[in-house]
Design an enzyme around this catalytic site. Structure first.
Site, PDB file in Angstrom:
ATOM      1  N   LYS A   1     -89.037 -25.668   9.912  1.00  0.00           N
ATOM      2  CA  LYS A   1     -90.143 -25.107  10.697  1.00  0.00           C
ATOM      3  C   LYS A   1     -90.468 -23.685  10.240  1.00  0.00           C
ATOM      4  O   LYS A   1     -91.637 -23.345  10.032  1.00  0.00           O
ATOM      5  CB  LYS A   1     -89.753 -25.087  12.179  1.00  0.00           C
ATOM      6  CG  LYS A   1     -90.675 -24.256  13.055  1.00  0.00           C
ATOM      7  CD  LYS A   1     -90.290 -24.323  14.509  1.00  0.00           C
ATOM      8  CE  LYS A   1     -89.344 -23.249  14.977  1.00  0.00           C
ATOM      9  NZ  LYS A   1     -89.929 -21.898  15.035  1.00  0.00           N
ATOM     10  N   ASN A   2     -89.429 -22.859  10.076  1.00  0.00           N
ATOM     11  CA  ASN A   2     -89.675 -21.441   9.784  1.00  0.00           C
ATOM     12  C   ASN A   2     -90.123 -21.188   8.343  1.00  0.00           C
ATOM     13  O   ASN A   2     -90.423 -20.056   7.967  1.00  0.00           O
ATOM     14  CB  ASN A   2     -88.436 -20.602  10.116  1.00  0.00           C
ATOM     15  CG  ASN A   2     -88.254 -20.461  11.613  1.00  0.00           C
ATOM     16  OD1 ASN A   2     -89.101 -20.908  12.390  1.00  0.00           O
ATOM     17  ND2 ASN A   2     -87.151 -19.851  12.030  1.00  0.00           N
TER      18      ASN A   2
ATOM     19  N   ARG B   1     -95.843 -17.988  18.826  1.00  0.00           N
ATOM     20  CA  ARG B   1     -95.951 -16.598  18.375  1.00  0.00           C
ATOM     21  C   ARG B   1     -96.138 -16.490  16.864  1.00  0.00           C
ATOM     22  O   ARG B   1     -96.733 -15.535  16.379  1.00  0.00           O
ATOM     23  CB  ARG B   1     -94.687 -15.836  18.769  1.00  0.00           C
ATOM     24  CG  ARG B   1     -94.474 -15.722  20.247  1.00  0.00           C
ATOM     25  CD  ARG B   1     -93.188 -14.963  20.490  1.00  0.00           C
ATOM     26  NE  ARG B   1     -93.122 -13.798  19.629  1.00  0.00           N
ATOM     27  CZ  ARG B   1     -93.702 -12.644  19.885  1.00  0.00           C
ATOM     28  NH1 ARG B   1     -94.366 -12.472  20.998  1.00  0.00           N
ATOM     29  NH2 ARG B   1     -93.608 -11.647  19.035  1.00  0.00           N
TER      30      ARG B   1
ATOM     31  N   CYS C   1     -92.180 -13.445  25.715  1.00  0.00           N
ATOM     32  CA  CYS C   1     -91.760 -14.839  25.748  1.00  0.00           C
ATOM     33  C   CYS C   1     -90.366 -14.891  26.340  1.00  0.00           C
ATOM     34  O   CYS C   1     -89.780 -13.854  26.643  1.00  0.00           O
ATOM     35  CB  CYS C   1     -91.810 -15.475  24.367  1.00  0.00           C
ATOM     36  SG  CYS C   1     -90.492 -14.962  23.290  1.00  0.00           S
TER      37      CYS C   1
ATOM     38  N   ARG D   1     -90.392  -9.232  22.210  1.00  0.00           N
ATOM     39  CA  ARG D   1     -90.838  -9.592  20.856  1.00  0.00           C
ATOM     40  C   ARG D   1     -92.146  -8.914  20.445  1.00  0.00           C
ATOM     41  O   ARG D   1     -93.190  -9.552  20.338  1.00  0.00           O
ATOM     42  CB  ARG D   1     -90.940 -11.109  20.725  1.00  0.00           C
ATOM     43  CG  ARG D   1     -89.607 -11.781  20.902  1.00  0.00           C
ATOM     44  CD  ARG D   1     -89.647 -13.252  20.667  1.00  0.00           C
ATOM     45  NE  ARG D   1     -89.614 -13.621  19.259  1.00  0.00           N
ATOM     46  CZ  ARG D   1     -89.495 -14.867  18.834  1.00  0.00           C
ATOM     47  NH1 ARG D   1     -89.406 -15.844  19.689  1.00  0.00           N
ATOM     48  NH2 ARG D   1     -89.465 -15.130  17.554  1.00  0.00           N
TER      49      ARG D   1
ATOM     50  N   VAL E   1     -95.061  -6.870  18.129  1.00  0.00           N
ATOM     51  CA  VAL E   1     -95.612  -7.116  16.776  1.00  0.00           C
ATOM     52  C   VAL E   1     -96.045  -5.805  16.123  1.00  0.00           C
ATOM     53  O   VAL E   1     -96.875  -5.798  15.229  1.00  0.00           O
ATOM     54  CB  VAL E   1     -96.788  -8.130  16.802  1.00  0.00           C
ATOM     55  CG1 VAL E   1     -96.285  -9.536  17.076  1.00  0.00           C
ATOM     56  CG2 VAL E   1     -97.846  -7.720  17.804  1.00  0.00           C
TER      57      VAL E   1
ATOM     58  N   LEU F   1     -94.619  -3.859  14.027  1.00  0.00           N
ATOM     59  CA  LEU F   1     -94.365  -3.732  12.584  1.00  0.00           C
ATOM     60  C   LEU F   1     -95.488  -4.376  11.777  1.00  0.00           C
ATOM     61  O   LEU F   1     -95.898  -3.860  10.733  1.00  0.00           O
ATOM     62  CB  LEU F   1     -93.029  -4.398  12.215  1.00  0.00           C
ATOM     63  CG  LEU F   1     -91.772  -3.758  12.799  1.00  0.00           C
ATOM     64  CD1 LEU F   1     -90.560  -4.639  12.505  1.00  0.00           C
ATOM     65  CD2 LEU F   1     -91.565  -2.370  12.205  1.00  0.00           C
TER      66      LEU F   1
ATOM     67  N   ASP G   1     -80.661 -18.028  15.912  1.00  0.00           N
ATOM     68  CA  ASP G   1     -81.143 -19.376  16.237  1.00  0.00           C
ATOM     69  C   ASP G   1     -80.007 -20.390  16.418  1.00  0.00           C
ATOM     70  O   ASP G   1     -80.266 -21.541  16.772  1.00  0.00           O
ATOM     71  CB  ASP G   1     -82.107 -19.879  15.145  1.00  0.00           C
ATOM     72  CG  ASP G   1     -83.481 -19.228  15.267  1.00  0.00           C
ATOM     73  OD1 ASP G   1     -83.726 -18.511  16.260  1.00  0.00           O
ATOM     74  OD2 ASP G   1     -84.321 -19.436  14.358  1.00  0.00           O
TER      75      ASP G   1
ATOM     76  N   VAL H   1     -80.013  -9.649  18.092  1.00  0.00           N
ATOM     77  CA  VAL H   1     -81.386  -9.734  17.571  1.00  0.00           C
ATOM     78  C   VAL H   1     -82.434  -9.726  18.694  1.00  0.00           C
ATOM     79  O   VAL H   1     -83.408  -8.975  18.633  1.00  0.00           O
ATOM     80  CB  VAL H   1     -81.559 -10.975  16.663  1.00  0.00           C
ATOM     81  CG1 VAL H   1     -82.981 -11.047  16.118  1.00  0.00           C
ATOM     82  CG2 VAL H   1     -80.550 -10.950  15.524  1.00  0.00           C
TER      83      VAL H   1
ATOM     84  N   ARG I   1     -90.888 -28.531  19.797  1.00  0.00           N
ATOM     85  CA  ARG I   1     -91.461 -27.475  18.959  1.00  0.00           C
ATOM     86  C   ARG I   1     -90.650 -27.319  17.675  1.00  0.00           C
ATOM     87  O   ARG I   1     -91.187 -26.884  16.658  1.00  0.00           O
ATOM     88  CB  ARG I   1     -91.442 -26.128  19.702  1.00  0.00           C
ATOM     89  CG  ARG I   1     -92.472 -26.007  20.798  1.00  0.00           C
ATOM     90  CD  ARG I   1     -92.516 -24.584  21.303  1.00  0.00           C
ATOM     91  NE  ARG I   1     -92.461 -23.678  20.178  1.00  0.00           N
ATOM     92  CZ  ARG I   1     -91.758 -22.554  20.133  1.00  0.00           C
ATOM     93  NH1 ARG I   1     -91.049 -22.173  21.176  1.00  0.00           N
ATOM     94  NH2 ARG I   1     -91.762 -21.792  19.073  1.00  0.00           N
TER      95      ARG I   1
END
Ligand code: UD1
Length: 418
Positions: A22-23, A93, A117, A122, A124, A126, A306, A328, A398
């Site tokens: 997925k990533n 996201r 979330c 989380r 954004v 950056l 994860d 994280v 997902r």
């Protein structure tokens, strides 16, 4: 709403294939927006996040054709609308990944702000700061990041603090068509960043250092479409290996990437699993109760966040006490309460879970709260006495392709009910 009904207490045995990552799939789909000609992307996993990205492309007027083998043919030359709508971004996201490619290729992008979330705020920042550093004008208006540039983006030297996977990917994609040579320092070293870089290089980009903490990108005038297969999903492989460590049995995962799983394999061995590794397969035998193993999450090559939830489930039943520290994301312990409801003994203090192992879990109705938390509840259900019903299975869909089919193939008893 779909639920999973799991009858626990069965060993897992047999062989399965890993699905596409997925990533990797999401950034590589986003990269196709940079191409001047059509692009074929293969080994895409059948996942809700992948269809959301394709839906997002459809809403932008990108020409997308998907066949039964989950190969997708994308042609963005006729794109009509440079806008990633909130209705789609809020469910995924990773939609932020279209910001860099749209801005770099089409000089404009309106991307909805993802918002918070379940696993933390989380931000954004950056992504936004980097686009500004590359010469874009960026305003936040009506819940949207509205970015534009008159001329091409300009190369920049960007230090990421903290290290971020999707920010590294967004900047790398934006820099491929920028004027000059960009440098990303403290870049994410995740294998999926390398997979994206390899795809961009196939498209004609000039990139060095992906997989290290310094990536150098020399801008080019144009990128062309190519054929590219996304890498296997290391988190999926790791989740099934952890499942078999908990249930006992003997499984083999084929078509996977052992080299991307070092930290997990090492922890599973500490838990007592007997693991063999080939070029593209991993086998695992387990014939005793696992032993607890403490861990701290971190960016690659450290232990992945994860997989944190799945190891909390493992440690809940393993012999001995352990600590699991999350560094994280600030709020990624939603599974702890649910595993405790099944009989786990876990105390949370700050970002550390203190786990008293050796418990026998009992089936219960539980609620999935985010993707990986849901996976940990499936693992808990596989070893629990009696029946576990997991609500809100859409989180699992997902990120895990046909999870109940794959686990049932290995011998579990899971039914999807509504
Ligand atoms: C990616 C993965 C996700 C994984 C995560 C960490 C994808 C599609 N998703 O998410 O599965 O859990 O990496 O390995 O690849 N941060 C900031 N500002 C930013 C961006 C991030 O402060 O602009 C912080 C985050 O809050 C977090 C840390 O950086 O604390 C790392 O997050 P990041 O690597 O960005 O995660 P994602 O790329 O969203």
């Amino acid at each position: 709403m779909d639920k999973l009904l799991i009858k626990g207490g069965r060993e897992l045995s047999g062989e399965i294939y890993a699905s596409g990552a997925k990533n990797s799939a999401l950034p590589i789909l986003a990269a196709s927006l940079l191409a001047d000609s059509s692009m074929r992307i293969g080994n895409l996993p059948h996942l809700k996040d992948v269809t959301t990205m394709i839906e997002l492309f459809g809403s932008m007027g990108v020409d997308v054709a998907l066949n039964d083998d989950m190969e997708v043919l994308i042609d963005s030359s006729q794109i009509k609308n440079l806008n990633a709508r909130y209705e789609l971004v809020k469910t995924m996201r990773a939609s932020i990944l279209v910001l860099g490619p749209l801005l770099s290729k089409f000089k404009q992008a309106d991307v909805a702000l993802p918002g918070g979330c379940a696993i933390g705020s989380r931000p954004v920042n950056l992504h936004i700061d980097a686009m500004k550093r590359m010469g874009a004008e960026v305003v936040i208006e009506d819940g949207y990041i509205k970015a534009s540039t008159k001329d091409s983006l300009k190369a920049a030297d960007i230090y990421l603090d903290p290290v971020s996977v999707t920010a590294t990917e967004n900047i790398m994609m934006a820099a491929t068509l920028a004027e000059g040579t960009s440098v990303i320092r403290n870049a994410a070293r995740e294998p999926e960043v390398v997979d994206l870089a390899n795809c961009l290089i196939e498209m004609g980009a000039i990139i060095e250092g992906a997989g290290s903490d310094k990536i150098v990108i020399e801008g080019v005038k144009k990128l062309t479409g190519c054929e590219y297969n996304v890498m296997p999903d290391r988190v999926e492989t790791a989740t099934y290996l952890t499942a078999a460590t908990m249930t006992g049995g003997n499984i083999k995962i084929k078509g996977t990437v052992p080299s991307a799983l070092d930290s997990i394999i090492s922890k599973l061995k500490q838990s007592g699993a007997n693991i063999q590794v080939g070029d593209d397969w991993i086998s695992l035998k387990m014939n005793k109760r696992p032993v607890s193993t403490s861990l701290t999450t971190g960016p690659f090559p450290s232990f992945p966040t994860d997989m944190q939830a799945q190891f909390v489930a493992l440690n809940a039943i393993a012999e001995g006490n352990s600590t699991v520290t999350e560094t994280v994301f600030e709020n990624r312990f939603m599974h702890v309460q649910e595993i405790a409801r099944m009989g786990g003994s876990i105390k949370l203090q700050g970002n550390t879970a203190y786990i008293e192992g050796g418990k026998t879990l009992k089936g219960a109705p539980v609620m999935a709260t985010d993707l990986r938390a849901s996976a940990s509840l499936v693992l808990a259900g596989l070893v629990a006495e009696g029946e576990t019903i997991i609500d809100r299975v859409y989180h699992l869909d997902r990120g895990y392709e046909r999870i109940e089919e794959k686990l049932n193939f290995l011998g579990s008893d899971i039914e999807r009910i509504s």
